[in-house]
Write an enzyme that holds these catalytic residues in place. Sequence first.
Site, PDB file in Angstrom:
ATOM      1  N   GLN A  11       0.821  -1.198   0.000  1.00  0.00           N
ATOM      2  CA  GLN A  11       0.000   0.000   0.000  1.00  0.00           C
ATOM      3  C   GLN A  11       0.858   1.253   0.000  1.00  0.00           C
ATOM      4  O   GLN A  11       1.922   1.296   0.602  1.00  0.00           O
ATOM      5  CB  GLN A  11      -0.928   0.002   1.216  1.00  0.00           C
ATOM      6  CG  GLN A  11      -2.203   0.766   0.969  1.00  0.00           C
ATOM      7  CD  GLN A  11      -3.308   0.378   1.927  1.00  0.00           C
ATOM      8  OE1 GLN A  11      -3.388  -0.772   2.332  1.00  0.00           O
ATOM      9  NE2 GLN A  11      -4.144   1.312   2.275  1.00  0.00           N
ATOM     10  N   SER A  38       3.891  -6.638   2.466  1.00  0.00           N
ATOM     11  CA  SER A  38       2.569  -6.596   3.107  1.00  0.00           C
ATOM     12  C   SER A  38       1.516  -7.202   2.169  1.00  0.00           C
ATOM     13  O   SER A  38       1.589  -8.386   1.848  1.00  0.00           O
ATOM     14  CB  SER A  38       2.235  -5.173   3.533  1.00  0.00           C
ATOM     15  OG  SER A  38       1.079  -5.141   4.333  1.00  0.00           O
ATOM     16  N   LEU A  39       0.542  -6.408   1.673  1.00  0.00           N
ATOM     17  CA  LEU A  39      -0.486  -6.981   0.789  1.00  0.00           C
ATOM     18  C   LEU A  39       0.144  -7.599  -0.450  1.00  0.00           C
ATOM     19  O   LEU A  39      -0.443  -8.501  -1.076  1.00  0.00           O
ATOM     20  CB  LEU A  39      -1.508  -5.915   0.392  1.00  0.00           C
ATOM     21  CG  LEU A  39      -1.115  -4.955  -0.738  1.00  0.00           C
ATOM     22  CD1 LEU A  39      -1.545  -5.476  -2.105  1.00  0.00           C
ATOM     23  CD2 LEU A  39      -1.703  -3.586  -0.512  1.00  0.00           C
ATOM     24  N   ARG A  88      -9.416  -8.057   3.880  1.00  0.00           N
ATOM     25  CA  ARG A  88      -8.268  -7.634   4.678  1.00  0.00           C
ATOM     26  C   ARG A  88      -8.311  -6.123   4.889  1.00  0.00           C
ATOM     27  O   ARG A  88      -8.114  -5.622   5.995  1.00  0.00           O
ATOM     28  CB  ARG A  88      -6.979  -8.059   3.963  1.00  0.00           C
ATOM     29  CG  ARG A  88      -5.672  -7.824   4.728  1.00  0.00           C
ATOM     30  CD  ARG A  88      -4.528  -8.398   3.883  1.00  0.00           C
ATOM     31  NE  ARG A  88      -3.221  -8.278   4.533  1.00  0.00           N
ATOM     32  CZ  ARG A  88      -2.392  -7.250   4.373  1.00  0.00           C
ATOM     33  NH1 ARG A  88      -2.750  -6.232   3.608  1.00  0.00           N
ATOM     34  NH2 ARG A  88      -1.209  -7.242   4.965  1.00  0.00           N
ATOM     35  N   HIS A 144       0.185  -3.590  10.875  1.00  0.00           N
ATOM     36  CA  HIS A 144       1.333  -4.386  11.334  1.00  0.00           C
ATOM     37  C   HIS A 144       1.747  -4.082  12.769  1.00  0.00           C
ATOM     38  O   HIS A 144       2.928  -3.881  13.060  1.00  0.00           O
ATOM     39  CB  HIS A 144       2.525  -4.221  10.377  1.00  0.00           C
ATOM     40  CG  HIS A 144       2.222  -4.684   8.990  1.00  0.00           C
ATOM     41  ND1 HIS A 144       2.027  -6.005   8.692  1.00  0.00           N
ATOM     42  CD2 HIS A 144       2.025  -3.992   7.838  1.00  0.00           C
ATOM     43  CE1 HIS A 144       1.737  -6.108   7.401  1.00  0.00           C
ATOM     44  NE2 HIS A 144       1.717  -4.905   6.871  1.00  0.00           N
ATOM     45  N   GLN A 149       1.254 -12.018   9.662  1.00  0.00           N
ATOM     46  CA  GLN A 149       1.703 -10.809   8.976  1.00  0.00           C
ATOM     47  C   GLN A 149       0.815  -9.598   9.288  1.00  0.00           C
ATOM     48  O   GLN A 149       1.271  -8.458   9.276  1.00  0.00           O
ATOM     49  CB  GLN A 149       1.727 -11.108   7.470  1.00  0.00           C
ATOM     50  CG  GLN A 149       2.276 -10.041   6.591  1.00  0.00           C
ATOM     51  CD  GLN A 149       1.322  -9.733   5.466  1.00  0.00           C
ATOM     52  OE1 GLN A 149       0.194  -9.319   5.693  1.00  0.00           O
ATOM     53  NE2 GLN A 149       1.775  -9.950   4.244  1.00  0.00           N
TER      54      GLN A 149
END
Length: 313
Positions: free
Chosen positions: A10, A95-96, A120, A204, A253
């Site tokens: 992101q 991440s994503l 998510r 996170h 994660q």
Amino acid sequence: MTRAFVFPGQGSQAVGMGVDLADAFATARDVFQEVDEALKQNLFKLMREGPESELVLTENAQPALMAVSMAVVRIIEKDGAKPLAGLASQVAGHSLGEYSALAAAGSLQLADAARLLKLRGQSMQKAVPVGVGAMAALLGIELEPAQEACAEAAQGEIVAVANDNGGGQVVVSGHKAAVERAIEAAKAKGAKRGMMLPVSAPFHCPLMQPAADAMQAALEAVALGTPRIPLVANVLASEITEPGNIRRRLVEQVTGLVRWRESVQYMKSQGVEMLVECGSGKVLSGLVKRIDKEMTGVALNAPADIETFLKTA
């Protein structure tokens, strides 16, 4: 040359993302249509036209970034007639981007990846009321002193290192006041500067536990295959291929540290010389040299980038 394919997280979204790919390749148009159908949403129209205020919403930005990444991969495989397994020794995502990496490696179906990322994004947004949490980038500091700054700044609240991006860039996440204290504590430990990030939730960190619980339930209901190319997992900074292990790491994660610097160093230790970033923006390919000067990074997000890459791959 040994390559790893990497996928952005992101922050790389922008109005107009994926449009030049869709204009140039029917393969890209097919990806965007499949994602729209999976989400029952005209996401590509939002990507093409905005408004930006809607595109940056976590639940839209996450599947949109994955869609552009997958359009690049499908163009390489279909139009370029080069299977990813023949081009890359490993995949990784920030991440994503880990979901994009798994879709690219054939572990996740495209439609499932889109639906998981929509959920998510929604779950992360709902986990913490707007204004309660925050994130900040600390520049000119490494992981351990940043962790010490977080420990000093917590004072009964939550603040933790969210991303270790390498090159002296560390992102912290948690309760807003604790994040602000962490910026000051980090400056006392040598950080050149700290700046609050324009994000809608504290990703996170342990405040995301409700989102981790939601993702655990969703991932258990989705078919996950063995990836054709090993995944270097964010929370491990090493490679995994077993589907049950991948599920666990995707859940971890959500609240855990994105160990990007160590992930890149791990790929280097496995012989990777080049990171090929597939999708919107150039963040990951730009970080490569700051982590290891011997490695190179290339970003594939426009038709000309892909065509140039295919000539040399």
